[in-house]
Design a protein around this motif. Sequence first.
Motif, PDB file in Angstrom:
ATOM      1  N   LEU A  13      14.878  59.964  27.909  1.00 25.47           N
ATOM      2  CA  LEU A  13      14.987  59.829  29.362  1.00 25.47           C
ATOM      3  C   LEU A  13      15.241  58.385  29.743  1.00 25.47           C
ATOM      4  O   LEU A  13      14.902  57.469  28.989  1.00 25.47           O
ATOM      5  N   SER A  14      15.799  58.207  30.906  1.00 24.97           N
ATOM      6  CA  SER A  14      15.914  56.867  31.473  1.00 24.97           C
ATOM      7  C   SER A  14      14.675  56.593  32.305  1.00 24.97           C
ATOM      8  O   SER A  14      14.009  57.528  32.782  1.00 24.97           O
ATOM      9  N   GLU A  15      14.363  55.327  32.472  1.00 22.05           N
ATOM     10  CA  GLU A  15      13.211  54.964  33.309  1.00 22.05           C
ATOM     11  C   GLU A  15      13.358  55.576  34.689  1.00 22.05           C
ATOM     12  O   GLU A  15      14.459  55.667  35.234  1.00 22.05           O
ATOM     13  N   ALA A  16      12.235  55.969  35.252  1.00 22.50           N
ATOM     14  CA  ALA A  16      12.132  56.575  36.578  1.00 22.50           C
ATOM     15  C   ALA A  16      12.481  58.065  36.585  1.00 22.50           C
ATOM     16  O   ALA A  16      12.309  58.720  37.622  1.00 22.50           O
ATOM     17  N   ALA A  17      12.951  58.579  35.478  1.00 20.52           N
ATOM     18  CA  ALA A  17      13.229  60.020  35.424  1.00 20.52           C
ATOM     19  C   ALA A  17      11.902  60.776  35.372  1.00 20.52           C
ATOM     20  O   ALA A  17      10.868  60.231  34.981  1.00 20.52           O
ATOM     21  N   SER A  18      11.963  62.042  35.760  1.00 18.45           N
ATOM     22  CA  SER A  18      10.758  62.873  35.695  1.00 18.45           C
ATOM     23  C   SER A  18      10.665  63.532  34.325  1.00 18.45           C
ATOM     24  O   SER A  18      11.665  63.789  33.666  1.00 18.45           O
ATOM     25  N   VAL A  81       8.830  58.220  34.595  1.00 22.34           N
ATOM     26  CA  VAL A  81       8.421  57.612  33.328  1.00 22.34           C
ATOM     27  C   VAL A  81       8.811  56.142  33.270  1.00 22.34           C
ATOM     28  O   VAL A  81       9.738  55.691  33.953  1.00 22.34           O
ATOM     29  N   GLN A  82       8.087  55.431  32.412  1.00 25.69           N
ATOM     30  CA  GLN A  82       8.369  54.014  32.189  1.00 25.69           C
ATOM     31  C   GLN A  82       8.705  53.817  30.715  1.00 25.69           C
ATOM     32  O   GLN A  82       8.364  54.652  29.866  1.00 25.69           O
ATOM     33  N   TRP A  83       9.328  52.693  30.433  1.00 18.62           N
ATOM     34  CA  TRP A  83       9.686  52.385  29.055  1.00 18.62           C
ATOM     35  C   TRP A  83       8.446  52.424  28.146  1.00 18.62           C
ATOM     36  O   TRP A  83       8.504  52.871  26.998  1.00 18.62           O
ATOM     37  N   SER A  84       7.308  52.001  28.700  1.00 18.78           N
ATOM     38  CA  SER A  84       6.072  51.958  27.914  1.00 18.78           C
ATOM     39  C   SER A  84       5.519  53.347  27.590  1.00 18.78           C
ATOM     40  O   SER A  84       4.549  53.462  26.827  1.00 18.78           O
ATOM     41  N   ASP A  85       6.111  54.381  28.156  1.00 15.15           N
ATOM     42  CA  ASP A  85       5.686  55.752  27.823  1.00 15.15           C
ATOM     43  C   ASP A  85       6.322  56.244  26.531  1.00 15.15           C
ATOM     44  O   ASP A  85       6.011  57.355  26.071  1.00 15.15           O
ATOM     45  N   GLN A 110      11.455  59.185  24.116  1.00 13.60           N
ATOM     46  CA  GLN A 110      12.084  57.876  24.099  1.00 13.60           C
ATOM     47  C   GLN A 110      12.564  57.582  25.514  1.00 13.60           C
ATOM     48  O   GLN A 110      13.365  58.338  26.072  1.00 13.60           O
ATOM     49  N   VAL A 111      12.051  56.508  26.087  1.00 14.99           N
ATOM     50  CA  VAL A 111      12.446  56.132  27.439  1.00 14.99           C
ATOM     51  C   VAL A 111      13.321  54.893  27.353  1.00 14.99           C
ATOM     52  O   VAL A 111      12.916  53.860  26.819  1.00 14.99           O
TER      53      VAL A 111
END
Lengths: 113, 113
Positions: A13-18, A81-85, A110-111
């Motif tokens: 996913l890209s950041e900020a995606a659900s 989501v955030q990259w740190s997830d 993977q974000v």
Amino acid sequence: AQSVSQHNHHVILSEAASLELGCNYSYGGTVNLFWYVQYPGQHLQLLLKYFSGDPLVKGIKGFEAEFIKSKFSFNLRKPSVQWSDTAEYFCAVFSSNTGKLIFGQGTTLQVKP
Amino acid sequence: DTAVSQTPKYLVTQMGNDKSIKCEQNLGHDTMYWYKQDSKKFLKIMFSYNNKELIINETVPNRFSPKSPDKAHLNLHINSLELGDSAVYFCASSQERENTEAFFGQGTRLTVV
């Protein structure tokens, strides 16, 4: 036999995606439900848990999960989501009858920043 | 203070050797577990002890022998190590058999060469 199935093996996913990760279990007795997270190179940490009561449970870091008894499901969600997830996510079910805490196969999230 | 601690964190050894992994928890929990995480990240329960008594013994080769000298410790001894034993081994503990979460150690990465 008791089993836990996670539908998504690898999610990007890209950041900020659900996010929604599926988890189904097969067991008819009383169960406790968990989501654990494993960050790269680290041990498992509890995200959230369901024992009884409100089927919508909130965990740490903005995660939540909904227990739907009729569907034997306990899906994990996060609105943004955030990259740190980026981590491995495990659904787990404890059955009082067997005394076992059984894990699903895990989902790699993977974000991308 | 580390709640569940395992030693060593890394273990590299040759085939045929005998090795032990130690686990200690300072949470006052009654139940302790050993899990094996394979290269695909799948977590499989191996053993469970409750108050020093073995309550779960999954289909594990008898080369693996757990030892619980007291309820705060659950060690794993492996005889005649094989290449397929290479994995990450996690120790965990929980307060009761029901309605509680499991706390995990940092894991021991065992590599058999």
